[in-house]
Design an enzyme around this catalytic site. Structure first.
Site, mmCIF file in Angstrom:
data_model
loop_
_atom_site.group_PDB
_atom_site.id
_atom_site.type_symbol
_atom_site.label_atom_id
_atom_site.label_comp_id
_atom_site.label_asym_id
_atom_site.label_seq_id
_atom_site.Cartn_x
_atom_site.Cartn_y
_atom_site.Cartn_z
ATOM 1 N N ASP A 21 0.832 -1.193 0.000
ATOM 2 C CA ASP A 21 0.000 0.000 0.000
ATOM 3 C C ASP A 21 0.880 1.262 0.000
ATOM 4 O OD1 ASP A 21 -2.249 1.474 0.280
ATOM 5 O OD2 ASP A 21 -3.056 0.246 1.902
ATOM 6 N N SER A 257 4.830 4.814 10.427
ATOM 7 C CA SER A 257 5.060 3.621 9.613
ATOM 8 C C SER A 257 3.728 2.961 9.277
ATOM 9 C CB SER A 257 5.951 2.634 10.353
ATOM 10 O OG SER A 257 5.206 1.965 11.344
ATOM 11 N N LYS A 258 3.707 2.278 8.132
ATOM 12 C CA LYS A 258 2.464 1.658 7.666
ATOM 13 C C LYS A 258 2.025 0.564 8.626
ATOM 14 C CE LYS A 258 4.021 0.870 3.354
ATOM 15 N NZ LYS A 258 3.980 0.389 1.968
ATOM 16 N N ARG A 259 2.997 -0.021 9.326
ATOM 17 C CA ARG A 259 2.683 -1.118 10.222
ATOM 18 C C ARG A 259 1.927 -0.607 11.454
ATOM 19 N NH1 ARG A 259 6.180 -3.173 13.431
ATOM 20 N NH2 ARG A 259 7.793 -1.839 12.580
#
Ligand code: GLU
Length: 492
Positions: A21, A257-259
């Protein structure tokens, strides 16, 4: 080390890696690239850095295209539209790096390294244990393959490393931060055992071949820049200018962060119902000061006209979703209501509330109802809660539990009076509906407006919070409104 002074046509690029993503940082860097490119009459390029095969995700490239287009951050050259420096995908440029590597090997600036991964980790462990600085110990340097093969920890397929001089000047000029000094680097690998270039080599070769004049990227690359500058110098290439954008941070100051944070994903903003113009404005404000009068609402055109690298704030901006929500509400209110209706339809279609091809009837009802909700919304997604009652049939309407708990007093008595009053009403228009209900309930029954109208709101919309009641009833129509009032009445 300073940027070249010759005046080449201004060319900037964003170089995302398709690893899932798309990250909000890609849009943030693209915005600053594009603002400068547009101001200077230059070119903005999208390059896909897809040489990290392990992290590659098939649909990620298309998501990068879609989300950047959605934001209006459109590129002049890129893998989908081509351009004079095609290909714009690193994996399609693999044969281009070899001549540069050969030159570096021939000039002695680079060397082969056959050390196995096990040997490298043992070396690192030993260095850490004895508190020495970690870094490659140059076991392979100056050795032929045969000489090296006689020693332990040999791997058949070599990598190529840069021979970083001990006295390397690691200072360079950054457009945002002025003079920077990065730590002394290790002998960086530039070609991996699989034959793929590493980012460090590929970025320099591609930026050179694509005529990039300004390298804009995240602050996490500051420590890599001296290595890149060195490659430019060794290869005799013209140096671009560098601008390292401050990293986006969470409210707790950690790197976004995407996490950890859904707001690191660009698709999240679209799903949540943020408007692209609000997000663009917000991304600009993250690192750029508001207008002189403190005004934070700034169009892309105003940003371009004002743009100046020296005004970019190098301090890691905090990603404040409350601010974004406020900006979004502002942009929603300033849209023409027909345009807002189009965006609502698009959003409801994206999130599956409406089908991929909404019917003319659905579009018409949303268009009529949009002015009722325009002042009350911060996010397009809120339209779903507020307008669903117009999109479902009377049988499908579900009365939410939190709406039912609002029914205080004697709702059955209220409905018994309201229903005949509405049945007799000659004209089904909001003003007449309100007058009839006030007269029958507030005056007739002598109850407070809140107790009088709540059962009607709950019956008609199924919700605790809805657009203005009488207008909603007008749009829904007499037949449906009465059917819903009767249906709630039947539950008591
Ligand atoms: N592929 C790198 C990234 O995604 C690009 C860094 C650069 O712009 O040089 O961060």
């Amino acid at each position: 080390m300073s940027a070249s002074s010759t005046s080449r046509p201004v060319r900037l690029r964003v170089a995302p890696s398709p690893t899932g993503d798309p990250h909000v940082g890609t849009a943030y860097v693209s915005l600053f690239d594009l603002a400068f490119a547009r101001q200077q009459g230059g070119t903005f390029i999208l390059r896909i850095e897809d040489t990290d095969q392990a992290r590659f995700r098939e649909d990620s490239e298309q998501q990068i295209f879609d989300t950047l287009h959605w934001l209006g951050l459109n590129w002049d050259e890129g893998p989908d539209i081509g351009g004079p420096f095609a290909p714009y995908r690193q994996s399609e440029r693999l044969d281009r790096y070899t001549p540069y590597v050969d030159r570096l090997l021939a000039s002695g600036h680079a060397y082969h390294c056959w050390c196995s991964t096990e040997r490298l980790s043992q070396m690192r462990e030993a260095q850490q244990k004895s508190k020495q600085p970690t870094g490659y110990d140059r076991l392979c340097y100056g050795k032929t393959r045969e000489e090296r093969a006689a020693l332990p920890g040999f791997s058949e397929v070599p990598v190529v490393r840069m021979l970083i001089p001990a006295d390397l000047d690691t200072r360079f000029t950054d457009l945002i931060r002025g003079e920077l000094n990065a730590p002394h680097p290790d002998d960086q690998v530039i070609v991996k055992a699989d034959g793929f270039p590493t980012y460090h080599l590929a970025v320099v070769v591609d930026d050179h071949e694509m005529g990039i004049t300004h390298v804009v990227r995240g602050e996490e690359w500051i420590s890599s820049t001296p290595k890149h500058v060195l490659l430019y110098q060794w290869l005799g290439l013209e140096l671009p200018a560098f601008a390292h954008m401050p990293l986006l941070r969470n409210v707790d100051k950690s790197k976004i962060s995407k996490r950890k944070n859904p707001a690191a994903r660009l698709t999240w903003f679209r799903e949540q119902g943020y408007l692209p113009e609000a997000l663009v404005n917000f991304l600009a404000l993250l690192a750029y000061p508001p207008k002189e009068d403190g005004r934070e609402v700034m169009t892309f055109e105003e940003f371009v006209a004002d743009f100046d690298w020296s005004k970019v704030n190098p301090v890691g901006p905090i990603f404040d979703l409350d601010k974004l929500g406020w900006l979004n509400g502002h942009y929603i209110r300033s849209l023409d209501s027909g345009e807002l209706a189009r965006r609502i339809v698009g959003h409801l279609s994206l999130t599956g509330v409406l089908g991929p091809e909404p019917t003319a009837e659905q579009v018409a009802v949303i268009t009529v109802a949009t002015p009722l909700v325009q002042e009350r919304m911060q996010l397009l997604s809120e339209a779903e809660g507020m307008l669903t009652f117009l999109l479902v049939s009377d049988d499908e309407l579900v009365v939410a539990d939190d709406a039912r708990t609002q029914l205080k007093g004697d709702p059955a008595a209220v409905l018994d009076v309201a229903i005949p009053a509405l049945e007799e009403l000659p004209h089904w228009v909001a003003g007449d509906i309100e007058a009839a209900l006030r007269s029958a309930l507030v005056n007739g029954l002598g109850i407070k407006a809140k107790f009088a109208f709540t059962p009607l709101r709950v019956a008609v919309t199924g919700r605790r919070i809805s657009p203005p009641l009488f207008e909603s009833m007008e749009i829904l129509g007499r037949e449906s409104s009465l059917a819903r009032l009767r249906s709630l009445r039947a539950t008591f």
